[in-house]
Write a protein that holds these residues in place. Structure first.
Motif, mmCIF file in Angstrom:
data_model
loop_
_atom_site.group_PDB
_atom_site.id
_atom_site.type_symbol
_atom_site.label_atom_id
_atom_site.label_comp_id
_atom_site.label_asym_id
_atom_site.label_seq_id
_atom_site.Cartn_x
_atom_site.Cartn_y
_atom_site.Cartn_z
ATOM 1 N N GLY A 163 0.834 -1.198 0.000
ATOM 2 C CA GLY A 163 0.000 0.000 0.000
ATOM 3 C C GLY A 163 0.866 1.244 0.000
ATOM 4 O O GLY A 163 1.908 1.292 0.662
ATOM 5 N N PHE A 164 0.481 2.251 -0.795
ATOM 6 C CA PHE A 164 1.195 3.520 -0.768
ATOM 7 C C PHE A 164 0.211 4.675 -0.809
ATOM 8 O O PHE A 164 -0.953 4.533 -1.177
ATOM 9 C CB PHE A 164 2.228 3.638 -1.900
ATOM 10 N N GLN A 165 0.709 5.832 -0.380
ATOM 11 C CA GLN A 165 -0.076 7.070 -0.441
ATOM 12 C C GLN A 165 0.859 8.224 -0.725
ATOM 13 O O GLN A 165 1.870 8.409 -0.054
ATOM 14 C CB GLN A 165 -0.805 7.330 0.886
ATOM 15 N N LYS A 166 0.519 8.996 -1.737
ATOM 16 C CA LYS A 166 1.195 10.264 -1.993
ATOM 17 C C LYS A 166 0.113 11.311 -2.200
ATOM 18 O O LYS A 166 -0.569 11.333 -3.227
ATOM 19 C CB LYS A 166 2.096 10.181 -3.229
ATOM 20 N N ASN A 167 -0.069 12.150 -1.186
ATOM 21 C CA ASN A 167 -1.127 13.159 -1.207
ATOM 22 C C ASN A 167 -2.484 12.492 -1.453
ATOM 23 O O ASN A 167 -2.928 11.693 -0.642
ATOM 24 C CB ASN A 167 -0.820 14.235 -2.256
ATOM 25 N N ASN A 168 -3.117 12.765 -2.570
ATOM 26 C CA ASN A 168 -4.452 12.239 -2.871
ATOM 27 C C ASN A 168 -4.418 10.904 -3.596
ATOM 28 O O ASN A 168 -5.464 10.353 -3.942
ATOM 29 C CB ASN A 168 -5.230 13.239 -3.734
ATOM 30 N N VAL A 169 -3.220 10.380 -3.861
ATOM 31 C CA VAL A 169 -3.067 9.148 -4.644
ATOM 32 C C VAL A 169 -2.805 7.968 -3.711
ATOM 33 O O VAL A 169 -1.807 7.956 -2.983
ATOM 34 C CB VAL A 169 -1.918 9.283 -5.658
ATOM 35 N N TYR A 170 -3.716 6.994 -3.739
ATOM 36 C CA TYR A 170 -3.616 5.803 -2.899
ATOM 37 C C TYR A 170 -3.548 4.565 -3.792
ATOM 38 O O TYR A 170 -4.244 4.490 -4.813
ATOM 39 C CB TYR A 170 -4.841 5.672 -1.997
ATOM 40 N N GLY A 171 -2.725 3.607 -3.407
ATOM 41 C CA GLY A 171 -2.657 2.359 -4.150
ATOM 42 C C GLY A 171 -2.534 1.180 -3.205
ATOM 43 O O GLY A 171 -1.830 1.264 -2.195
ATOM 44 N N VAL A 172 -3.223 0.081 -3.536
ATOM 45 C CA VAL A 172 -3.096 -1.165 -2.767
ATOM 46 C C VAL A 172 -2.908 -2.317 -3.742
ATOM 47 O O VAL A 172 -3.570 -2.383 -4.778
ATOM 48 C CB VAL A 172 -4.307 -1.418 -1.838
#
Length: 204
Positions: free
Chosen positions: A174-183
């Motif tokens: 899982g990652f998050q950069k500001n408004n961008v989330y990924g799983v």
């Protein structure tokens, strides 16, 4: 309202059914024109990285997705291949990704025959509960999500990692950069943990 991008490579019905269980309004959008007024996006995906980027490019999705995510900064959640497409590139093809996060996608390579590829089934996920995507997950035990993938995202900046999983090696799930989330896993196939995650995403 959460809009689910239909570019022909995702478990759209499963995601929408999970949101329905949570009484969260959702819609499936199948053309860039339908993306003009969206407030929140899910980018699903199952399949080949290069094919996913080809479909998004040839069907005209890239300008509106970049406008919504990079310029307007609406929340977006990438699931499985959707997460990988957010990276710069992948070993699964020679084309560029969406480049929403500084990362590259690598293939699992194991010398031990006992480690099968793809990584398939339930596996423990270690979240960083400081991310809104994992809010209140510290109250849950034995956090597990369903995975099906042969490739994983390698972040060039580890501070964006919000979850880790171990399969032969530790990898970013899982990652998050500001408004961008990924799983990397599939919340739509992960029962109570998936419901909790999608509920958290709806609140962002």
């Amino acid at each position: 309202m959460i809009s689910i991008v239909n570019y022909g490579m995702g478990n759209l019905g499963s995601i929408q059914n999970m949101l329905k269980k949570l009484n969260i309004q959702s819609q499936i959008i199948s053309s860039p024109e339908e993306c003009q007024d969206v407030q929140k996006l899910i980018l699903p995906g199952v399949g080949h990285f290069e094919e996913g980027m080809r479909v998004l490019t040839e069907n005209g999705w890239l300008p509106i997705l970049n406008q919504k995510v990079i310029v307007e900064q609406i929340p977006v959640l990438g699931i499985c291949l959707g997460m990988q497409l957010m990276a710069k590139s992948s070993e699964e093809g020679s084309c560029n990704g969406l480049n929403w996060i500084d990362a590259n996608v690598k293939r699992f390579k194991f010398e031990e025959q006992s480690m099968k590829v793809p990584h398939m089934g339930w596996n423990e996920v270690l979240p960083k509960c400081s991310s809104p995507l994992f809010e209140d997950f510290d109250k849950l035990e034995d956090i597990r999500f369903y995975h099906v993938h042969s490739y994983y995202v390698e972040l060039n900046n580890p501070e964006f990692e919000i979850a880790k999983t171990v399969y032969g090696i530790p990898f970013t799930s899982g990652f998050q950069k500001n408004n961008v989330y990924g799983v990397q896993f599939h919340p739509e196939k992960s029962h109570k943990f998936g419901l909790k995650m999608l509920s958290n995403f709806a609140k962002i």
